[in-house]
Design a protein around this motif. Structure first.
Motif, PDB file in Angstrom:
ATOM      1  N   CYS A   1       0.838  -1.213   0.000  1.00 33.13           N
ATOM      2  CA  CYS A   1       0.000   0.000   0.000  1.00 33.13           C
ATOM      3  C   CYS A   1       0.866   1.253   0.000  1.00 33.13           C
ATOM      4  O   CYS A   1       0.536   2.253  -0.645  1.00 33.13           O
ATOM      5  CB  CYS A   1      -0.929  -0.007   1.208  1.00 33.13           C
ATOM      6  N   GLY A   2       1.994   1.209   0.734  1.00 32.94           N
ATOM      7  CA  GLY A   2       2.902   2.350   0.733  1.00 32.94           C
ATOM      8  C   GLY A   2       3.469   2.614  -0.648  1.00 32.94           C
ATOM      9  O   GLY A   2       3.521   3.764  -1.113  1.00 32.94           O
ATOM     10  N   PHE A   3       3.883   1.542  -1.336  1.00 37.86           N
ATOM     11  CA  PHE A   3       4.377   1.712  -2.701  1.00 37.86           C
ATOM     12  C   PHE A   3       3.245   2.179  -3.625  1.00 37.86           C
ATOM     13  O   PHE A   3       3.472   2.938  -4.573  1.00 37.86           O
ATOM     14  CB  PHE A   3       4.972   0.404  -3.225  1.00 37.86           C
ATOM     15  N   GLY A   4       2.016   1.725  -3.339  1.00 39.77           N
ATOM     16  CA  GLY A   4       0.872   2.183  -4.107  1.00 39.77           C
ATOM     17  C   GLY A   4       0.619   3.665  -3.927  1.00 39.77           C
ATOM     18  O   GLY A   4       0.251   4.366  -4.878  1.00 39.77           O
ATOM     19  N   VAL A   5       0.811   4.168  -2.700  1.00 42.03           N
ATOM     20  CA  VAL A   5       0.685   5.605  -2.441  1.00 42.03           C
ATOM     21  C   VAL A   5       1.677   6.381  -3.302  1.00 42.03           C
ATOM     22  O   VAL A   5       1.350   7.435  -3.861  1.00 42.03           O
ATOM     23  CB  VAL A   5       0.908   5.907  -0.944  1.00 42.03           C
ATOM     24  N   VAL A   6       2.890   5.844  -3.430  1.00 43.70           N
ATOM     25  CA  VAL A   6       3.898   6.492  -4.278  1.00 43.70           C
ATOM     26  C   VAL A   6       3.412   6.556  -5.721  1.00 43.70           C
ATOM     27  O   VAL A   6       3.514   7.597  -6.388  1.00 43.70           O
ATOM     28  CB  VAL A   6       5.238   5.732  -4.195  1.00 43.70           C
ATOM     29  N   GLU A   7       2.865   5.438  -6.234  1.00 43.29           N
ATOM     30  CA  GLU A   7       2.403   5.396  -7.620  1.00 43.29           C
ATOM     31  C   GLU A   7       1.328   6.450  -7.881  1.00 43.29           C
ATOM     32  O   GLU A   7       1.369   7.167  -8.890  1.00 43.29           O
ATOM     33  CB  GLU A   7       1.861   4.005  -7.940  1.00 43.29           C
TER      34      GLU A   7
END
Length: 294
Positions: free
Chosen positions: A170-176
């Motif tokens: 989810c954290g990497f998704g926030v970046v995307e």
């Protein structure tokens, strides 16, 4: 799409190079157990050219990722980044003598087929900015991921790896998503843009959760959580709020390609941490306990 695939190649290859450097450093420090041993191994690994090359590839991959997110729908970029596990598997088979089963080779082929379908079906990135509250929602999600990371060590052992893996994803998704939400790159606008802080905080929190998950749980379970977290949620945000679409009449192919690519990546989840090379003979003192990716 070329940039997204370039990012996957960079991230997947970096994983193997960093694993090789870490193992070489651990061999020089004995078993390397305990905080002091871990710190010594890290310091030795950082001085290794393979580790530095891996960091360089990570940086280059991030540049490719940003370029892809500014020109390709989020669902296509997320699936491509998940395919870095296929790159890791293939490179590990070459450089680490890791033995891939027929099922894993088939999974690599499935990932490639899924990405091919996505490449054919993907349209241009959406031009919509989404609701005005979306950047703040991303910032709130990043804070939630960070709090989960800080509490990660206290989670019950059962389900810890999956929970932390999902959080990291989810954290990497926030970046995307945040990359897409940043409009102006002028310093004044950036400093007042919550999307920038969501990107920085989400990325840092994701790495914190990733590290905790790999240290305190199953690598396979944690990586599966990461793949799910960084693909499905961001893809839905892109389609629902940011205007990501497919080519006319090919929505079904995009959905199929996305599902196939993610399923193939999940089948290769154990390569979230590069596997140990095959060993022969009786293990010596420094070979008593294979790494979690074995």
């Amino acid at each position: 799409m070329v940039c997204a695939l370039g990012a996957a190649v960079c991230f997947g290859t970096a994983t193997v190079l960093q694993a090789m450097a870490a193992r070489a450093a651990a061999a020089g420090e004995g078993d390397g157990r305990g905080p002091a041993g871990d710190a010594a191994v890290l310091l030795r690994a950082v001085r290794h050219w393979r580790y530095l090359a891996g960091l360089g590839l990570d940086g280059l991959g991030f540049v490719f990722q940003i370029a892809a997110l500014r020109s390709v729908p989020i669902y296509a970029v997320g699936a491509a980044l998940a395919s870095s596990l296929a790159v890791t598997a293939v490179v590990a088979a070459r450089l680490l003598d890791a033995r891939l089963s027929r099922t894993e080779w088939a999974a690599v082929a499935v990932v490639c087929a899924g990405l091919g379908m996505l490449g054919l079906a993907s349209g241009a990135e959406g031009r919509e900015s989404g609701p005005a509250a979306l950047p703040w929602a991303m910032l709130g999600a990043a804070v939630a991921v960070l709090l989960l990371g800080l509490a990660g060590g206290r989670l019950p052992e059962r389900g810890r790896a999956l929970t932390l893996g999902l959080g990291a994803g989810c954290g990497f998704g926030v970046v995307e998503v945040s990359v897409r939400l940043i409009g102006s790159v002028s310093p004044v606008d950036l400093l007042t843009d919550p999307a920038l802080y969501a990107l920085l905080l989400g990325g840092g929190a994701a790495f914190l959760l990733l590290t905790t998950a790999l240290q305190r749980g199953s690598v396979t379970t944690a990586t599966a959580g990461i793949v799910i977290g960084e693909t499905i949620g961001p893809a839905l945000v892109g389609v629902v709020w940011l205007g990501d679409r497919t080519r006319e009449g090919l929505a079904w192919l995009a959905v199929l390609g996305f599902a196939v690519a993610v399923a193939g990546a999940l089948a290769l989840a154990r390569f979230g941490e590069a596997p140990e090379p095959e060993r022969t003979g009786t293990p010596g003192p420094a070979q008593e306990s294979p790494g979690p990716g074995a």
